[in-house]
Scaffold this active site. Structure first.
Site, PDB file in Angstrom:
ATOM      1  N   HIS A   6      -1.529   1.306   5.327  1.00  0.00           N
ATOM      2  CA  HIS A   6      -2.305   2.389   5.961  1.00  0.00           C
ATOM      3  C   HIS A   6      -1.506   3.672   6.157  1.00  0.00           C
ATOM      4  CE1 HIS A   6      -5.343  -0.571   8.053  1.00  0.00           C
ATOM      5  NE2 HIS A   6      -5.236  -0.759   6.764  1.00  0.00           N
ATOM      6  N   GLN A  41       0.814  -1.226   0.000  1.00  0.00           N
ATOM      7  CA  GLN A  41       0.000   0.000   0.000  1.00  0.00           C
ATOM      8  C   GLN A  41       0.840   1.266   0.000  1.00  0.00           C
ATOM      9  OE1 GLN A  41      -2.569  -0.104   3.437  1.00  0.00           O
ATOM     10  NE2 GLN A  41      -3.522  -2.035   2.842  1.00  0.00           N
TER      11      GLN A  41
END
Ligand SMILES: [Ca+2]
Length: 356
Positions: A141, A79
C-alpha cells in the site's frame, strides 16, 4: 446535507456491478515493458515509464525502449518498488522529473525525489530525495501517486502501508494526501497546524490522483474486501479509513459504512465487487470527443478501462471496457491521444484508436 444525499443516491445507483463490454475502440501496441507502474507523456513525444524493479525507461515515439541512468535504489518487494513518474509543470524549461519509490535499506519509507532529465545522455541527473514518509516503514500500500495542481503545488498520495491506524493519526504521514511545494516542503495554507504537509487523511491505498477541468482533485483507493472508492479530495477532509469502509476486512468481519459516521467524507462512487483501480487520467481531448469531461481509470482485478462521468456533486461509472489484461495506468497527451499501460510481465503500452 444535500450533497450527502446526492452522493448517497449516486453511490446506490453506481454500486451495482457494470458488466465489462467489448471495446468500441482499437489499440496499437507501442512498446513492451516489465512490470511497469506508471507513465508520463513527454511533450516532445515519447514517454517516461517506471518499472517496479527500479528501471526508469524512455519509450521513444517510435517504440524503442531505452534505460535512463540515475534512477534511485529501490526495494522491489511485493507491492513496492519504483512507483510514479511525473514531469514538473515547468518541465520544458527545467527538465525536472519527479519519482516515488520505496527503499527498504532506508527505513522502508515511501520516498519522493526529483532530478533533471537529460534525454540526450539518457540520464536523470542530480536525483535528490525531497520528501520521505515519517515514521518510516510498513508493508505494501505505498500510494505514491503524484499530481500537480493548477497553482503548481505537488499533491502526493501516501498509502497506509497496510497498517490502517496511521491513516487517522495526523502526525503520521501514512494514509494521507499531502500538499507540498515543488521542492518537497509543506505548502503554506494547509488545513492542519500540527501537520503542515497534510491536505486530507483517512486514506487506504490511493493509486490514482488527478485534477479535472474545473480544478477539482480526484483520487481513488482500493478497499479491503469490496469498497473501492472514488473520492473528491477537499482540504481538511477525513475519508474515514480504517474506521469506515463499504468493504469488509479480509477476515470477513464487517467494517461500519461511511453513512454511520457523517463526519467522514463518503466516496462519490464505491465499487463492490471491486475493480481494483490503478492509474487515472482526466480526459478533455479531441480524439474521443464523446469522452470529454470524463475520468479514465485502469482496473487491475477487473482487467478493464473504466470511464466515469463527473458532475458538480456526483460521479457515476458509465463504461467498463474489457481490456483482457490488468491495467496499471492511463494517460492522455495534449493532442487527446489516450495511452494505457498494462500490468505485469511483458506488459504493453497501448495507444487507443477510434474505431471509425
Ligand atoms: Ca473512505
Amino acid at each position: 446535507m444535500m450533497r450527502k444525499l446526492v452522493t448517497a443516491l449516486a453511490a446506490l445507483l453506481s454500486s451495482s456491478a457494470i458488466a465489462a463490454a467489448q471495446t468500441p475502440f482499437g489499440f496499437e501496441a507501442i512498446a513492451t515493458l516489465e512490470q511497469p507502474w506508471a507513465m508520463a507523456v513527454l511533450p516532445q513525444g515519447g514517454f517516461l515509464v517506471t518499472e517496479k524493479a527500479g528501471r526508469l525507461a524512455h519509450v521513444t515515439a517510435s517504440g524503442e525502449v531505452q534505460t535512463i541512468a540515475g534512477a534511485p535504489r529501490v526495494t522491489d518487494d511485493g507491492q513496492v518498488g519504483l512507483h510514479d513518474v511525473a514531469l514538473a509543470p515547468d518541465f520544458q524549461a527545467s527538465g525536472l522529473v519527479y519519482l516515488t519509490w520505496v527503499d527498504g535499506t532506508d527505513g522502508g519509507a515511501l520516498h519522493l525525489g526529483r532530478g533533471r532529465l537529460d534525454l540526450g545522455a539518457l540520464q536523470l541527473a542530480d536525483l535528490q530525495v525531497i520528501w520521505r514518509a515519517t515514521p518510516m516503514g510498513g508493508n505494501g500500500h505505498p500510494g505514491a501517486m503524484i499530481a500537480f495542481g493548477p497553482d503548481g503545488h505537488l499533491f502526493l498520495t501516501s498509502g497506509d502501508r497496510q497498517l490502517g491506524g496511521p491513516a487517522q493519526e495526523l502526525g503520521d504521514s501514512r494514509g494521507k494526501i499531502l500538499r507540498l511545494m515543488a521542492d518537497g516542503t509543506p505548502a503554506s495554507g494547509n488545513p492542519f497546524a500540527d501537520a503542515p504537509e497534510v491536505w486530507t487523511l483517512g486514506h487506504r491505498n490511493p493509486y490514482g490522483l488527478t485534477f479535472d477541468g474545473t480544478g477539482r482533485l480526484w483520487s481513488h483507493e482500493m478497499g479491503p474486501r469490496g469498497g473501492d472508492e472514488l473520492n473528491v479530495i477537499a482540504a481538511g477532509q477525513n475519508y474515514g479509513w480504517p474506521l469506515v469502509s463499504e468493504g469488509k476486512k479480509y477476515s470477513g468481519r464487517s467494517i461500519p459504512a461511511h453513512a454511520t459516521r457523517p463526519e467522514f467524507a463518503p466516496p462519490m462512487i464505491e465499487w463492490t465487487p471491486v475493480i481494483a483501480p490503478a492509474g487515472m487520467a482526466y480526459y478533455d481531448g479531441a480524439v474521443f470527443p464523446e469522452w470529454r469531461g470524463s475520468l479514465l481509470l485502469g482496473g487491475l482485478a477487473s482487467q478493464a478501462l473504466v470511464r466515469v462521468e463527473v458532475g458538480r456533486d456526483t460521479a457515476w461509472e458509465v463504461d467498463r471496457w474489457d481490456m483482457g489484461k490488468r491495467i496499471r495506468d492511463v494517460a492522455a497527451d495534449a493532442d487527446g491521444q489516450i495511452y494505457v499501460l498494462e500490468d505485469g510481465s511483458e506488459a504493453r503500452l497501448l495507444r487507443l484508436t477510434p474505431s471509425n
